[in-house]
Structures are given as structure tokens and as C-alpha cells.
Design a protein around this motif. Sequence first.
Motif, PDB file in Angstrom:
ATOM      1  N   SER A 409      14.428  -2.531  -1.694  1.00  0.00           N
ATOM      2  CA  SER A 409      13.662  -3.132  -0.604  1.00  0.00           C
ATOM      3  C   SER A 409      13.002  -2.093   0.290  1.00  0.00           C
ATOM      4  O   SER A 409      12.534  -2.422   1.382  1.00  0.00           O
ATOM      5  CB  SER A 409      14.573  -4.036   0.243  1.00  0.00           C
ATOM      6  OG  SER A 409      15.668  -3.292   0.762  1.00  0.00           O
ATOM      7  N   ALA A 410      12.952  -0.850  -0.152  1.00  0.00           N
ATOM      8  CA  ALA A 410      12.300   0.198   0.641  1.00  0.00           C
ATOM      9  C   ALA A 410      10.813  -0.121   0.814  1.00  0.00           C
ATOM     10  O   ALA A 410      10.214  -0.801  -0.021  1.00  0.00           O
ATOM     11  CB  ALA A 410      12.477   1.553  -0.034  1.00  0.00           C
ATOM     12  N   PRO A 411      10.206   0.366   1.904  1.00  0.00           N
ATOM     13  CA  PRO A 411       8.786   0.095   2.126  1.00  0.00           C
ATOM     14  C   PRO A 411       7.920   0.653   0.999  1.00  0.00           C
ATOM     15  O   PRO A 411       8.342   1.512   0.236  1.00  0.00           O
ATOM     16  CB  PRO A 411       8.503   0.825   3.448  1.00  0.00           C
ATOM     17  CG  PRO A 411       9.828   0.998   4.097  1.00  0.00           C
ATOM     18  CD  PRO A 411      10.821   1.147   2.988  1.00  0.00           C
ATOM     19  N   SER A 412       6.713   0.165   0.917  1.00  0.00           N
ATOM     20  CA  SER A 412       5.696   0.514  -0.079  1.00  0.00           C
ATOM     21  C   SER A 412       6.019  -0.133  -1.418  1.00  0.00           C
ATOM     22  O   SER A 412       7.080  -0.722  -1.628  1.00  0.00           O
ATOM     23  CB  SER A 412       5.522   2.033  -0.219  1.00  0.00           C
ATOM     24  OG  SER A 412       6.611   2.626  -0.882  1.00  0.00           O
ATOM     25  N   SER A 413       5.091  -0.002  -2.311  1.00  0.00           N
ATOM     26  CA  SER A 413       5.130  -0.761  -3.556  1.00  0.00           C
ATOM     27  C   SER A 413       6.195  -0.274  -4.521  1.00  0.00           C
ATOM     28  O   SER A 413       6.437   0.930  -4.640  1.00  0.00           O
ATOM     29  CB  SER A 413       3.757  -0.683  -4.238  1.00  0.00           C
ATOM     30  OG  SER A 413       3.801  -1.198  -5.536  1.00  0.00           O
ATOM     31  N   LEU A 414       6.808  -1.199  -5.255  1.00  0.00           N
ATOM     32  CA  LEU A 414       7.711  -0.816  -6.338  1.00  0.00           C
ATOM     33  C   LEU A 414       6.977  -0.024  -7.413  1.00  0.00           C
ATOM     34  O   LEU A 414       7.576   0.772  -8.124  1.00  0.00           O
ATOM     35  CB  LEU A 414       8.330  -2.068  -6.967  1.00  0.00           C
ATOM     36  CG  LEU A 414       9.614  -2.621  -6.342  1.00  0.00           C
ATOM     37  CD1 LEU A 414       9.991  -3.939  -7.001  1.00  0.00           C
ATOM     38  CD2 LEU A 414      10.752  -1.625  -6.463  1.00  0.00           C
TER      39      LEU A 414
END
Length: 538
Positions: A409-414
Motif C-alpha cells: 500500500s505504499a504511495p505511487s504505482s505498483l
Amino acid sequence: MRQRPKAEPASQAPDSVLEDLGMQISPLRSSPPQTGNDGARVPPVITPGSTPQTSLGPGFDLSDHYDFEGLAVLPLKQYTRLQPGPEEPITLDHLYTSMLYASFWPSHPFLPPHRLLEEHVSGSGGTSLIPVINYIGSIYIRVRHDELQALTPPQPLEEYPQNGFTVQSLILLAISSHMSNNPTQAQAFLATATDTAIAIGLHRHDFATSHGKENHALEESWRRTWWELFILDIMFAGLNQTSSMRLKCIDSDVLLPCEEAMYHNSDTQPSARSLAEFDRRFFAEEEVEYSSFSYRIAAARALSVIIPVSIVQPLHSLPSHTEAELVLENLILHLPKQIQSFVYKDGSTNEIIFQTHMLIHAPRSFLATSGLIHQITCAPNTANLHSESILHETKKTVDAADGICQMISAPSSLYSRTPFFVCAVALQAIVHLGAYNLPQWSHKQSLMQQQVQMSIGALKKLSGVWETANVVLAQVKSVARAVFEPPRDVRVANDERDITSAYHGLEEAGIEETLLVNLRDYTQGDDDSWFDDFVGQN
């Protein structure tokens, strides 16, 4: 959280970047469409079989201006040519290279910064790298638009040129092949890259200076190429569960990479340090700041100590398990403050620090999982450790899996995560599934179900890019069904629990050995709580 370094201003406004491609960007701003006399929109003329050209300008990076996570490209039917004709020269496709630098490069930044790519591939030898770069970029662009397909991957050659561009090409192909569910071909690419690197002296300090065209960033790129290959050699050993790590024993004097901001935006010579200096940092009188890439290397080296212990070992080798744990603990304890968070204050993510944390969490899964990952493509043939060791390490293992889950769930895109994050997510899911029915984790069963669901969601999304994610997704779902939906027809005879039918569900999922050791341990004695934990509400 860390303060993100300020990027250089782009030399061209983003509105006109994709104008020549006939794309409409939504919900972002785009150039006004052309209209005819009747007011109807006139689509740009793109001759079928031709390549639309973009002018990105030096130093321009699409990721600086567009949120690729919310990017929709509508429609692009005219962009039909996927391969150059036999008589056409191979050139860098600006759209593909921009996608590579926006999605793949932040996690594996061994190629030069985008602004220097043209200079890097110009001249003798560099053209062999171009089709590989275009191919990797095309893998990501197909996710943005269903009508576009990935380019055909470059085919293996019987004989490769002996130069650094070959090593860079083969690193890219090894990663993409492994994550495209072709591990045998990936291993072959890695072996050839290793042979070539050693033959040309890439592991020597002077290679970078003699091949860097008197450009500090290009010299840094060659240093990073060596270290990227070094890390990849270890990661492949972990994924394939082999103790063969050829580069670990190579005597190299290549300096450590500099910090990412300096590499991206500066033409000044970085203040590089040696690996020997890094290893002496524990006892230094003054704290010295090393780059995030240096700690990524350190995490890979810790993994290289753990891998041999995670393979089949006799019981008398358990002290080696303790030694491997100490290596990992020391790395964690000595992480400097600037490496402890991979999220900047503005919410963006440092992908190198992110990968460092991934490499720190994953080894605990290698050390202490109970055989579940034996059935998972990302990490085959992992052996069961002694059950006492499993029980001792369970908390650390679950804590590590929790850490990986938080990284999802970290920011920016997977899509900007390293492709190997697929394997880390798979390990996280399998650890939680393995611990789900253990008595000491009964209070976390609801949470673990949510965590497994999150990992399945991440794998589903990443399966749009990498076929391995699609394969692993099916395997994780199969294990989850066996764990979360155990059979109901458990028989009772002579006050002894007959768990044959319970094993049947696991056998159907192909994981009949998964919980065998743990269940046998827990079915000893008079305590029947293991049974309630196993069948849950049934």
C-alpha cells in the motif's frame, strides 16, 4: 519521512509530449484537438506502418508530469507497427523508453539517466541495447492501452559481442524472462551476462573510467551495471534456491554507487566509496553517509548468507541459521535514519530504499517458512526447517510478512515497483497462510485473511505486466482455498482426531506437506486446541 530532492525543471511543457501520437490524456490536460470546417474533430494522420515520433527533449521524464496510475490513453488504433521492417534502422522509440524510465528504471537504475541515453547507445556496440530497451518499455505500455501489444522479445544469440552493452542487455532480458515465467531462459541470460562481465573486466575499477566517454554519469552507469549484476546473481540464487552465486566470490574493486539524486540530475563527479570502507562503517569514529544503493547491495549480501541455510540442511547445521539471523539483525540495527523510510514527505517513493526493505523482509521467509513456498513459482524447492526452528522464528517471519504487506500500500504505482516484488508479495501471502492455523496466531486470523486478500489484489494487478504474477496468483489462491476453507467431514474415533480428510484438501491444492510437520507437533499430548484452530468455525 525523507525530504525528496528537487528534480531539474523539464525543458518542454508536458502538454505537447504526446501530441504527435494522437493520444488524448484523461483526466490530465492535453493539446486542443484539430477541427475541420464542420467543427468535427480531425484525427492526426498517421500512416499505417510508420512510427509516430515524439519530442521529449533532453532530461524530460513523463513520470515527472503525469500520474501513470490514473493515466488513460484513448484510442490509438493507428499505432499498428510493432516491429521495424528488415531494412529500417533500429532506433530508440521515445514512447517505449519513456515508459521504461517511468516504470522499470527507478527500481533498477543501472542504465544512464534518460537525458544521456542517446549518447550512451551511440557509436559502436550500443545499438545492440536499443531493441531490448524498446521491448522492456513495450511491456509496460500494453498495460496502459489494450490495443497495443508488447514487442516480440529479442531472441538469444549463439554468440554475443564482448562488451558492456551486452551485459546491460542481458540483465534486462534476464529480469524480464524470469518475470515472464521463463526462469530457464532467464538463468541462461544471467550466466552469459556473468561470463561476459568477467571477460571484459567489468568488475575492475578502471572499466568505468575507460568506457564512460569522460562523462561522470556514464561512468557511474557502468559501476551500477556491475552491482546490478551482482545483486541479480544473488536474487536468482534465492528464487531458484541454489547456493551457486558466482559473483559473490569475485575479487572486485568497483566503487559503490552514488546517491540517486546526484546520479539523476548532476554532471559532477560523485564521491564514491569502496565496499571495504562500507564494511568498516560499524567501527568508524565518525558516521559516514552511504548511498541508498549501497544499502541495497548490503541487503543482497545478507540474503546471500541466508540462502545456503534455507536449502536442505542437516540438523547439525542449525547454528548456521543463527549466524544468518545475526547478519540480518545487524543490517537492520545499523540502517541509518535516511534509509529507514522509503517514502518522502511529498508522498513519493524512493524505489531503491523500497527494494532494500523488500530484501530485508524476504529473507525471514526463506529462513522460517514451513514448506508452503515449495509450491510457489517464485521460490521453488524450499525445504522445511526443523520444526523447533520454525516455531522459534514464526513471530519474526510473520512480522516480516506484515512489513511486506504494508509495502503493497505504499504511495505511487505498483507498476513502478521492481518486478521481483511479485515474489515478495507471494512470500508474504504464503507466510500468513502458513501461520493462519497456528494456535499462537488465532487472534490474528481475521487480519491475516485481509492481508492475504491484499496480496491477491496486488498480484492480480501486477499480472497485467508480468506473466509470473498471473501464475503465482493462481497458486496463492489455491493455497488460500485449502487453508481458509478446510473440509468439514473430519471424523472422530476412540477420542483421537482423524485428520486424514483435512489433509485431503491440502493434497488437492498440491501442498500436502505444508502443514504436516506443524500439525504433527500440535497433535501430541492432551491439548486439543490445535483442532479448533485448524477447522476454525466448521
